[in-house]
Design an enzyme around this catalytic site. Sequence first.
Site, short mmCIF file in Angstrom:
data_model
loop_
_atom_site.label_atom_id
_atom_site.label_comp_id
_atom_site.label_asym_id
_atom_site.label_seq_id
_atom_site.Cartn_x
_atom_site.Cartn_y
_atom_site.Cartn_z
N LYS A 190 0.82 -1.22 0.00
CA LYS A 190 0.00 0.00 0.00
C LYS A 190 0.85 1.27 0.00
CE LYS A 190 -4.15 -2.14 1.68
NZ LYS A 190 -3.63 -3.53 1.68
C1 LIG Z 1 -4.20 -4.59 0.95
C2 LIG Z 1 -3.39 -5.82 0.81
C3 LIG Z 1 -3.74 -6.84 -0.09
C4 LIG Z 1 -4.98 -6.77 -0.96
O1 LIG Z 1 -4.87 -5.82 -1.99
P1 LIG Z 1 -6.18 -5.30 -2.75
O2 LIG Z 1 -5.72 -4.17 -3.58
O3 LIG Z 1 -7.13 -4.85 -1.66
O4 LIG Z 1 -6.72 -6.43 -3.53
C5 LIG Z 1 -2.92 -7.96 -0.18
N1 LIG Z 1 -1.84 -8.09 0.60
C6 LIG Z 1 -1.47 -7.13 1.50
C7 LIG Z 1 -0.28 -7.36 2.35
C8 LIG Z 1 -2.23 -5.97 1.63
O5 LIG Z 1 -1.87 -5.04 2.53
#
Ligand SMILES: *Cc1c(COP(=O)(O)O)cnc(C)c1O
Length: 479
Positions: free
Chosen positions: A92
Amino acid sequence: MKGLATDGGLYVPAEEITPFTGKKLFADNYQELANIIFVPFLSDFDSSEIEGAISSAYNDNNFDHPLITPLHKLSGSLFVMELWHGPTYAFKDIALQILPHLLQTAVKKTGEKSEIVILTATSGDTGKSALEGFRDVSGTRIIVFFPEKGVSEVQKLQMTTQEGCNVVVAAVKGNFDDTQTGVKAIFNDHRLADQLANDGYRLSSANSINWGRLLPQIVYYFAAYNNLVGQGEIQPGDEINYVVPTGNFGNILAGYYARQLGLPVKRLICAANRNNVLSDFIKSGIYNSCRRLYATSSPSMDILISSNLERLLFTLNGRDPELLSSWMTDLSNHGEYRINRGTLDSIQNLFWSDYADDEETRQKIADTYRDFNYLIDTHTAVGKAVLDKYLALENDSCPAVILSTASPFKFTGSVMQALFGNNAVKNISELELLETLARETGIEVPANLAGLRYKPIRHKQVITSETMRDHLLYCLKPF
Ligand SMILES: *Cc1c(COP(=O)(O)O)cnc(C)c1O
């Protein structure tokens, strides 16, 4: 700046995305690539504004690898793209490091006079990532509420030790739902919004339905491809597969947009955990959210309603808003919708999906460490498990890139348990486990996690969900 449209819909580019032409796909480094991709989408930003945002985000202060999203080769045609070299060690960061700068520029350009107040309820990764992105960005404040009992020890410390002069962090009694409900109530309180506007504030959200979080994610799909070409692993034009551990469908949707821009993607493999709504949907065309939500070892994927899927469906149903709206109405009224055959065919031509449960996830962490001497976190392990299921069924020799969404040190308890069994983690604090995992594997604890135990706790407030609104007003009071 708006995030969600006033009618509840999601923003998409006004025109269908069309492929870039020729060698524009290639660039010398991540920053240049980001620039090529942002320019057509941020058409009301000038080039110095775009370059400024990119250099404020993707630099060696914020990322501990010069390539930003380096590739690691596991074997012949299997690669892992590490998306966790940012300040909080989850993917993120890629979007949340730049979103504040894009937002700040948008505020200037639109002449918005209010200070932007980002309000977030978090069950873990998003809150910390947003705090790091927005801290000390002028013209913005960031307020994060987290469930007192709903985050891990390390996640909690990451937030309660947060630095920055524009940050507010508070624990809320109860679970994530209580926190989330409190935040939603604040967003829906129009009288509060008026009052805040009078005081010079405008509430906004940094969650993953904001288009400003999707756009930055398109870049690393191209970066992986560029690296493979650069290393002579593939020839320009060769097709490759991407494997994406999926929750809210934001990451994988960026992969779809990358393909629309001309990236030679053969398949997008959507990996789900035990909360397998998406894999059922991609197989059947029926989206059914009426089921129990399980807490898994890959908590960032514990989601029953993947909001960004709506954007994919809009493109694939021929950009038919009425049809899309009927599905979304079914979802909110009955918890279920069924798409038409044509749209399902388009999905299945490109996407493939399955899921892995916690036991399979643990096994994949152990196997990958044993076979490739490479440590992966639980979310990435779900991706690896689903890729292996795909390869067992389909005769596909295309190179595959697994998107690694978190550092293994972010989920130390689960990773330690996978490698060394239950006794290795019983009654041991997460901070201690960090050290043990580092010792056992010879990999250093990432700097910001290693430093946690020495950082002063700066945010001690524990409030109730009923007092979140008052707490917000109190924190925004002029001094
Ligand atoms: C947010 C997140 C995901 C999922 O990603 P999306 O964009 O919501 O599909 C997967 N792995 C981690 C470690 C995350 O923080």
